[in-house]
Scaffold this active site. Structure first.
Site, PDB file in Angstrom:
ATOM      1  N   ARG A 183      33.465 -36.400   7.694  1.00 18.03           N
ATOM      2  CA  ARG A 183      34.006 -37.754   7.602  1.00 18.03           C
ATOM      3  C   ARG A 183      35.082 -37.768   6.529  1.00 18.03           C
ATOM      4  O   ARG A 183      34.969 -37.052   5.533  1.00 18.03           O
ATOM      5  CB  ARG A 183      32.912 -38.727   7.145  1.00 18.03           C
ATOM      6  CG  ARG A 183      31.924 -39.137   8.178  1.00 18.03           C
ATOM      7  CD  ARG A 183      31.055 -40.278   7.647  1.00 18.03           C
ATOM      8  NE  ARG A 183      30.202 -39.885   6.546  1.00 18.03           N
ATOM      9  CZ  ARG A 183      30.389 -40.235   5.293  1.00 18.03           C
ATOM     10  NH1 ARG A 183      31.410 -41.001   4.950  1.00 18.03           N
ATOM     11  NH2 ARG A 183      29.562 -39.850   4.346  1.00 18.03           N
TER      12      ARG A 183
ATOM     13  N   TYR B 134      35.683 -35.001  14.841  1.00 19.11           N
ATOM     14  CA  TYR B 134      34.433 -34.611  14.190  1.00 19.11           C
ATOM     15  C   TYR B 134      33.495 -35.789  13.926  1.00 19.11           C
ATOM     16  O   TYR B 134      33.919 -36.833  13.437  1.00 19.11           O
ATOM     17  CB  TYR B 134      34.739 -33.927  12.842  1.00 19.11           C
ATOM     18  CG  TYR B 134      33.558 -33.144  12.340  1.00 19.11           C
ATOM     19  CD1 TYR B 134      33.366 -31.825  12.728  1.00 19.11           C
ATOM     20  CD2 TYR B 134      32.594 -33.737  11.531  1.00 19.11           C
ATOM     21  CE1 TYR B 134      32.258 -31.112  12.311  1.00 19.11           C
ATOM     22  CE2 TYR B 134      31.491 -33.032  11.109  1.00 19.11           C
ATOM     23  CZ  TYR B 134      31.335 -31.721  11.499  1.00 19.11           C
ATOM     24  OH  TYR B 134      30.238 -31.018  11.087  1.00 19.11           O
TER      25      TYR B 134
ATOM     26  N   LYS C 196      28.495 -44.179  12.644  1.00 23.01           N
ATOM     27  CA  LYS C 196      28.827 -44.853  11.382  1.00 23.01           C
ATOM     28  C   LYS C 196      29.755 -46.052  11.618  1.00 23.01           C
ATOM     29  O   LYS C 196      29.624 -47.085  10.973  1.00 23.01           O
ATOM     30  CB  LYS C 196      29.483 -43.863  10.420  1.00 23.01           C
ATOM     31  CG  LYS C 196      28.653 -42.614  10.154  1.00 23.01           C
ATOM     32  CD  LYS C 196      27.340 -42.937   9.489  1.00 23.01           C
ATOM     33  CE  LYS C 196      26.623 -41.671   9.051  1.00 23.01           C
ATOM     34  NZ  LYS C 196      25.354 -41.942   8.392  1.00 23.01           N
TER      35      LYS C 196
ATOM     36  N   HIS D 136      21.671 -47.941   6.320  1.00 24.44           N
ATOM     37  CA  HIS D 136      21.739 -46.475   6.365  1.00 24.44           C
ATOM     38  C   HIS D 136      20.356 -45.939   5.958  1.00 24.44           C
ATOM     39  O   HIS D 136      20.179 -45.400   4.868  1.00 24.44           O
ATOM     40  CB  HIS D 136      22.827 -46.030   5.377  1.00 24.44           C
ATOM     41  CG  HIS D 136      23.177 -44.584   5.450  1.00 24.44           C
ATOM     42  ND1 HIS D 136      23.746 -43.910   4.389  1.00 24.44           N
ATOM     43  CD2 HIS D 136      23.051 -43.671   6.448  1.00 24.44           C
ATOM     44  CE1 HIS D 136      23.955 -42.653   4.726  1.00 24.44           C
ATOM     45  NE2 HIS D 136      23.546 -42.477   5.960  1.00 24.44           N
TER      46      HIS D 136
ATOM     47  N   SER E 154      23.745 -38.905   0.935  1.00 22.97           N
ATOM     48  CA  SER E 154      23.637 -37.578   1.550  1.00 22.97           C
ATOM     49  C   SER E 154      23.125 -36.554   0.526  1.00 22.97           C
ATOM     50  O   SER E 154      23.229 -36.764  -0.682  1.00 22.97           O
ATOM     51  CB  SER E 154      24.978 -37.141   2.127  1.00 22.97           C
ATOM     52  OG  SER E 154      25.947 -37.187   1.120  1.00 22.97           O
TER      53      SER E 154
ATOM     54  N   CYS F 296      20.013 -35.729  -0.043  1.00 27.17           N
ATOM     55  CA  CYS F 296      18.769 -36.123  -0.713  1.00 27.17           C
ATOM     56  C   CYS F 296      17.555 -35.899   0.189  1.00 27.17           C
ATOM     57  O   CYS F 296      16.462 -36.384  -0.107  1.00 27.17           O
ATOM     58  CB  CYS F 296      18.829 -37.583  -1.140  1.00 27.17           C
ATOM     59  SG  CYS F 296      19.940 -37.854  -2.523  1.00 27.17           S
TER      60      CYS F 296
ATOM     61  N   ASP G 143      18.483 -41.835  10.349  1.00 25.17           N
ATOM     62  CA  ASP G 143      19.738 -42.156   9.657  1.00 25.17           C
ATOM     63  C   ASP G 143      20.076 -43.645   9.597  1.00 25.17           C
ATOM     64  O   ASP G 143      20.613 -44.096   8.604  1.00 25.17           O
ATOM     65  CB  ASP G 143      20.896 -41.404  10.349  1.00 25.17           C
ATOM     66  CG  ASP G 143      22.159 -41.362   9.520  1.00 25.17           C
ATOM     67  OD1 ASP G 143      22.043 -41.171   8.293  1.00 25.17           O
ATOM     68  OD2 ASP G 143      23.263 -41.500  10.081  1.00 25.17           O
TER      69      ASP G 143
ATOM     70  N   ARG H  78      26.544 -28.898  11.857  1.00 26.61           N
ATOM     71  CA  ARG H  78      25.633 -29.910  12.406  1.00 26.61           C
ATOM     72  C   ARG H  78      24.921 -29.461  13.660  1.00 26.61           C
ATOM     73  O   ARG H  78      25.382 -28.565  14.360  1.00 26.61           O
ATOM     74  CB  ARG H  78      26.461 -31.158  12.764  1.00 26.61           C
ATOM     75  CG  ARG H  78      27.167 -31.817  11.599  1.00 26.61           C
ATOM     76  CD  ARG H  78      26.270 -32.779  10.922  1.00 26.61           C
ATOM     77  NE  ARG H  78      26.791 -33.245   9.643  1.00 26.61           N
ATOM     78  CZ  ARG H  78      26.249 -34.243   8.965  1.00 26.61           C
ATOM     79  NH1 ARG H  78      25.195 -34.880   9.440  1.00 26.61           N
ATOM     80  NH2 ARG H  78      26.727 -34.607   7.803  1.00 26.61           N
TER      81      ARG H  78
END
Ligand code: O2Y
Ligand code: MN
Length: 599
Positions: free
Chosen positions: A70, A198, A207, A227, A249, A251, A278, A367
């Site tokens: 992103r 992407y 998102k 989120h 992110s 975590c 997510d 990913r």
């Protein structure tokens, strides 16, 4: 015309006139269509077949090396005024933004096929779900959207019934980072994304729709687009309680969403069910509780670090029917990434012979895209039109110091402040001195589609007569000891913390009140079999008044940037905590942890 909805046909026509594709294909979401797309991509090299013996129907996509994540600087919220987008967003005036990006879309699909993807975020029949249509010239995007959303004929039928949908216009364009834009027009329920193929830039349901446009829609309609992962925790009495959790992110969000409880817990009958990894959409039900759906139907997860130890469920689901992006491969053509196992990669993510001098074999943001129901812990409740009732909301971040393992908010206002104060370290470092911290309220910094000050006010607005709101907690799995090592084992053992939270919900567990919230005492957590030293335990739960005064000063400074948009109630709550910390530091009494028992 392929649709019964004039507005949809007109929009597709308009986009086609501008982009001038050779063909237009309306996606039906069928298996045959997916198979056809895969075959076409295999023929052009856009997809590569992985080892079909070990990984049936698994493929590898290598993105352009300049298009691997992103891009926050190219992500823009286009509201009539800058103030509506807030200091948390890049802003552009809608007319200027349309003009800029429309010029790039001009003729960009010549020689290509324009795909029309009708999709539904959430179960097709759920009143909590919302629909969109993505137009794209990328087959890879179509294939990924088929995995990540409910896409095709059923979604189109709902869109035709409802008459409204989020319009997402996407082209890979030239893939030139200088001409890359991910633009959101919340008042027009429109997204225009150009120049990236992407992930979050291109799979517009995720998102762009489910969070940025979703959060804007949610404020207007009285719900929350967050989120957050969603898990169901089943206890030995077969009662399942649902928890939603927000982490920035890196975590361990996907790991927590697919957690396998420690052996002793499993023997007693504890089990974790994955509803989402997510995104979470929540709305108050008639009974005053918050009901949540996962708007997605798949996982677009980070591969590196996923292993039998960290996430056995994820590993199991990735054995078949998965699209991998930017991972490495072994000599026998199996997908591979750092942290998976001890095998050696043969080719790196760019297809070069693996050479450690070139950096990691798999891209750090490589990913997997996989259907949610392939996960062994997948909850059938993820298909429940009514959603699942949420009993606890968890906020968290990666903090090597200062922040204890877990603490509970006194009430909803305090919990909202906890979420608004969230922060996480941005880099892994040997020592915590000087580790940069990024404030990331509710883990929504890159995703909130409007002014954060107004967003905090929206959260507070749920605290109404008759509301039966979830309890709110904060966790930090990443506190380190003097030796620089993590104090808490994490992964499956996080179950112990979840158990305490749920026992707080049902009134079965005790806690100590401190100025920052209610903490468990060591005896309130099940620590059996962990062999943590007393020193480690003390440090895990230590609330250092001086450190927390500094922390709250930083929070105050951060929140001040939202100026008149910051709700007075949140300011007052912050002042209450600062005053309690000041009083604690002035008193000669025992350490903060020895304060009075919480109610
Ligand atoms: O790099 C991307 O495009 C993906 S970002 C992403 C993907 C899945 C889940 N979460 C995230 C995120 O950045 O939060
Ligand atoms: Mn995410």
């Amino acid at each position: 015309m392929p649709s019964k909805l004039d507005a949809l046909n007109r929009w597709v026509d308009d986009v086609a006139k501008r982009t001038r594709p050779d063909h237009i294909h309306w996606c039906d979401g069928s298996d045959a269509e997916y198979r056809q797309l895969v075959d076409e991509m295999l023929a052009t090299g856009e997809l590569l077949e992985l080892n079909q013996q070990t990984h049936p129907r698994c493929y590898l996509h290598r993105s352009n090396p300049k298009d691997v994540a992103r891009v926050e600087k190219a992500t823009v919220i286009c509201t009539p005024t800058r103030d509506e987008a807030g200091p948390n967003n890049n802003w552009m005036a809608p007319a200027d933004a349309h003009a800029k990006v429309d010029a790039l879309f001009d003729g960009c699909m010549q020689g290509r096929t324009l795909y029309v993807i009708p999709y539904c975020m959430g179960p097709i029949g759920s009143p909590l779900s919302r629909c969109g249509v993505e137009i794209t010239d990328s087959k890879y995007v179509v294939a990924n959207m088929r995995i990540m959303t409910r896409m095709g004929t059923a979604a189109l039928a709902r869109i035709e019934r409802e008459g409204s949908f989020v319009k997402g216009q996407h082209s890979v364009g030239t893939l030139d980072p200088a001409n890359r834009w991910i633009m959101h027009f919340p008042n027009e329920l429109t997204i225009k994304s150009y120049g990236s193929g992407y992930g979050g830039n291109a799979l517009l349901g995720k998102k762009c729709h489910a969070l940025r446009i979703g959060s804007f829609q949610a404020r207007e309609e009285g719900w929350l687009a967050e989120h957050m992962l969603i898990v169901g925790i089943e206890n030995p009495k077969h009662e399942i309680r649902y928890v939603a959790a927000a982490f920035p992110s890196a975590c361990g969000k996907t790991n927590l969403s697919m957690l396998i409880p420690p052996e002793g817990y499993r023997r007693e009958g504890w089990r974790v069910w994955t509803v989402g990894d997510d995104i979470c959409w929540m709305r108050p039900g008639k009974d005053g509780r918050l009901y949540a759906i996962n708007p997605e139907a798949g996982y677009f997860g980070v591969a590196p670090g996923t292993s039998k130890k960290t996430n056995p469920n994820a590993l199991a689901m990735l054995q078949h029917d998965t699209i991998f992006t930017n991972v490495a491969v072994t000599a026998d053509n199996q997908p591979w990434w750092e942290g998976l196992d001890d095998r050696k990669p043969a080719k790196d993510w760019q297809g070069r012979d693996y050479d450690p001098a070139n950096g990691p074999a798999a891209h750090p943001n490589s990913r997997f895209t996989v259907r949610a129901n392939q996960c062994p812990s997948w909850s059938p409740e993820a298909e429940n039109d009514a959603g699942v009732p949420i009993d606890a909301i968890v906020f968290g971040g990666r903090r090597g110091s200062v922040v204890p393992l877990v603490f509970e908010a006194r009430d909803w206002t305090h919990g909202v402040l906890m979420g608004a104060s969230m922060a996480s370290e941005t880099t892994a470092a040997a020592t915590d001195v000087g580790v940069p911290i990024r404030r990331d309220p509710m883990a929504m910094k890159p995703f909130c589609g409007y002014n954060y000050g107004d967003y905090f006010a929206h959260w507070l607005s749920f605290d109404q007569a008759g509301a039966k709101l979830p309890r709110i907690f904060h966790v930090n799995w990443f506190r380190k000891g003097a030796d620089g090592k993590f104090l808490w084992p994490g992964f499956g053992d996080n179950m112990r913390v979840l158990e305490w939270m749920l026992k707080r919900v049902t009134g079965e567990a005790d806690a100590l009140a401190t100025p920052i919230g209610n903490l468990p005492r060591a005896e309130d957590l099940n620590l059996e079999g962990l062999h943590l030293s007393d020193t480690a335990l003390d440090e895990l739960f230590r609330v250092d008044t001086a450190e927390w005064r500094a922390e709250e000063a930083a929070v105050g400074e951060y929140l001040a940037q939202y100026g008149s948009h910051l709700p007075d109630r949140l300011k007052a709550e912050h002042q209450r905590i600062v005053a309690a910390l000041n009083a604690a530091s002035e008193s000669a009494a025992a350490p903060v942890r020895k304060a009075a028992a919480a109610s």
